[in-house]
Design a protein around this motif. Structure first.
Motif, PDB file in Angstrom:
ATOM      1  N   LYS A   8     -10.515  -4.895   4.930  1.00 16.81           N
ATOM      2  CA  LYS A   8      -9.670  -5.777   4.141  1.00 16.81           C
ATOM      3  C   LYS A   8      -9.098  -5.053   2.925  1.00 16.81           C
ATOM      4  CE  LYS A   8     -10.431  -9.851   1.503  1.00 16.81           C
ATOM      5  NZ  LYS A   8     -11.273 -11.004   1.269  1.00 16.81           N
ATOM      6  N   GLU A   9      -9.785  -4.024   2.440  1.00 16.09           N
ATOM      7  CA  GLU A   9      -9.341  -3.302   1.260  1.00 16.09           C
ATOM      8  C   GLU A   9      -8.249  -2.270   1.545  1.00 16.09           C
ATOM      9  OE1 GLU A   9     -12.746  -3.384   2.060  1.00 16.09           O
ATOM     10  OE2 GLU A   9     -13.022  -5.170   0.840  1.00 16.09           O
ATOM     11  N   ALA A  10      -7.941  -2.029   2.806  1.00 22.38           N
ATOM     12  CA  ALA A  10      -6.937  -1.024   3.152  1.00 22.38           C
ATOM     13  C   ALA A  10      -5.579  -1.421   2.589  1.00 22.38           C
ATOM     14  CB  ALA A  10      -6.846  -0.868   4.658  1.00 22.38           C
ATOM     15  N   MET A  11      -4.828  -0.413   2.163  1.00 28.24           N
ATOM     16  CA  MET A  11      -3.499  -0.698   1.641  1.00 28.24           C
ATOM     17  C   MET A  11      -2.538   0.385   2.077  1.00 28.24           C
ATOM     18  SD  MET A  11      -3.771   0.219  -2.354  1.00 28.24           S
ATOM     19  CE  MET A  11      -3.956   1.877  -2.932  1.00 28.24           C
ATOM     20  N   PRO A  12      -1.261   0.019   2.201  1.00 29.05           N
ATOM     21  CA  PRO A  12      -0.271   1.036   2.536  1.00 29.05           C
ATOM     22  C   PRO A  12      -0.099   1.985   1.360  1.00 29.05           C
ATOM     23  CG  PRO A  12       0.740  -1.159   2.442  1.00 29.05           C
ATOM     24  CD  PRO A  12      -0.694  -1.315   2.105  1.00 29.05           C
ATOM     25  N   HIS A  13      -0.106   3.278   1.648  1.00 26.31           N
ATOM     26  CA  HIS A  13       0.083   4.296   0.618  1.00 26.31           C
ATOM     27  C   HIS A  13       1.217   5.192   1.072  1.00 26.31           C
ATOM     28  CE1 HIS A  13      -1.576   8.027  -1.655  1.00 26.31           C
ATOM     29  NE2 HIS A  13      -0.521   7.515  -2.234  1.00 26.31           N
ATOM     30  N   PHE A  30      12.089   4.494  -8.717  1.00 21.02           N
ATOM     31  CA  PHE A  30      11.989   4.785  -7.288  1.00 21.02           C
ATOM     32  C   PHE A  30      10.770   4.101  -6.680  1.00 21.02           C
ATOM     33  CE2 PHE A  30      10.293   7.233  -3.750  1.00 21.02           C
ATOM     34  CZ  PHE A  30      11.385   7.283  -2.911  1.00 21.02           C
ATOM     35  N   ALA A  31       9.616   4.236  -7.346  1.00 25.16           N
ATOM     36  CA  ALA A  31       8.383   3.631  -6.833  1.00 25.16           C
ATOM     37  C   ALA A  31       8.524   2.112  -6.759  1.00 25.16           C
ATOM     38  CB  ALA A  31       7.197   4.015  -7.710  1.00 25.16           C
ATOM     39  N   SER A  32       9.104   1.516  -7.768  1.00 23.75           N
ATOM     40  CA  SER A  32       9.296   0.062  -7.778  1.00 23.75           C
ATOM     41  C   SER A  32      10.212  -0.384  -6.639  1.00 23.75           C
ATOM     42  CB  SER A  32       9.880  -0.366  -9.122  1.00 23.75           C
ATOM     43  OG  SER A  32      10.118  -1.745  -9.142  1.00 23.75           O
ATOM     44  N   ALA A  33      11.306   0.349  -6.434  1.00 21.91           N
ATOM     45  CA  ALA A  33      12.225   0.014  -5.347  1.00 21.91           C
ATOM     46  C   ALA A  33      11.554   0.183  -3.992  1.00 21.91           C
ATOM     47  CB  ALA A  33      13.477   0.891  -5.437  1.00 21.91           C
ATOM     48  N   MET A  34      10.744   1.233  -3.846  1.00 27.76           N
ATOM     49  CA  MET A  34      10.036   1.471  -2.593  1.00 27.76           C
ATOM     50  C   MET A  34       9.061   0.341  -2.288  1.00 27.76           C
ATOM     51  SD  MET A  34       9.601   3.355  -0.036  1.00 27.76           S
ATOM     52  CE  MET A  34       8.425   2.990   1.242  1.00 27.76           C
ATOM     53  N   MET A  42       8.058  -5.751   5.519  1.00 26.09           N
ATOM     54  CA  MET A  42       6.789  -6.153   6.134  1.00 26.09           C
ATOM     55  C   MET A  42       6.441  -7.613   5.860  1.00 26.09           C
ATOM     56  SD  MET A  42       6.089  -3.498   7.765  1.00 26.09           S
ATOM     57  CE  MET A  42       4.477  -3.898   8.387  1.00 26.09           C
ATOM     58  N   ASP A  43       7.288  -8.305   5.095  1.00 26.54           N
ATOM     59  CA  ASP A  43       7.073  -9.714   4.766  1.00 26.54           C
ATOM     60  C   ASP A  43       5.670  -9.912   4.180  1.00 26.54           C
ATOM     61  OD1 ASP A  43       7.675 -12.398   4.502  1.00 26.54           O
ATOM     62  OD2 ASP A  43       7.007 -12.898   6.528  1.00 26.54           O
ATOM     63  N   THR A  44       5.422  -9.190   3.076  1.00 25.69           N
ATOM     64  CA  THR A  44       4.114  -9.222   2.429  1.00 25.69           C
ATOM     65  C   THR A  44       4.291  -9.178   0.919  1.00 25.69           C
ATOM     66  OG1 THR A  44       1.918  -8.207   2.403  1.00 25.69           O
ATOM     67  CG2 THR A  44       3.797  -6.703   2.494  1.00 25.69           C
ATOM     68  N   GLY A  45       3.194  -9.277   0.199  1.00 31.37           N
ATOM     69  CA  GLY A  45       3.223  -9.173  -1.255  1.00 31.37           C
ATOM     70  C   GLY A  45       3.338  -7.721  -1.684  1.00 31.37           C
ATOM     71  N   THR A  46       3.322  -7.509  -2.994  1.00 30.59           N
ATOM     72  CA  THR A  46       3.478  -6.156  -3.517  1.00 30.59           C
ATOM     73  C   THR A  46       2.227  -5.621  -4.209  1.00 30.59           C
ATOM     74  OG1 THR A  46       4.352  -7.016  -5.602  1.00 30.59           O
ATOM     75  CG2 THR A  46       5.959  -6.464  -3.886  1.00 30.59           C
ATOM     76  N   ASP A  47       1.216  -6.446  -4.377  1.00 29.14           N
ATOM     77  CA  ASP A  47       0.059  -6.054  -5.174  1.00 29.14           C
ATOM     78  C   ASP A  47      -0.873  -5.058  -4.485  1.00 29.14           C
ATOM     79  OD1 ASP A  47      -0.666  -7.997  -3.332  1.00 29.14           O
ATOM     80  OD2 ASP A  47      -2.286  -8.757  -4.583  1.00 29.14           O
TER      81      ASP A  47
END
Length: 72
Positions: A8-13, A30-34, A42-47
């Motif tokens: 559950k802790e996995a995140m896209p990096h 750039f990071a914010s736009a990415m 991916m229809d997901t949150g950003t946190d």
């Protein structure tokens, strides 16, 4: 067979290597736009999305010819 996600802790990096060093504000933009773009696709949150920029300056790069000469 379908691969299982680690946990559950996995995140896209997302990691990017640049052959120049943009100013801090450009890196943040750039990071914010990415993050925003990925979350939309991916229809997901950003946190839970991470972005790493690895920036290399001219002094950090070896030209092909120099690298070949050093290797013999």
């Amino acid at each position: 067979m379908v691969a299982q996600l680690p946990s559950k802790e996995a995140m896209p990096h997302h990691q990017f290597e640049l052959n120049f060093t943009p100013p801090p504000e450009a890196r943040r933009a750039f990071a914010s736009a990415m993050v925003s773009h990925f979350a939309t696709i991916m229809d997901t949150g950003t946190d839970h999305i991470a972005v790493t920029l690895r920036c290399f300056g001219e002094e950090d790069r070896a030209r092909y010819e120099q690298a070949c000469a050093a290797l013999g």
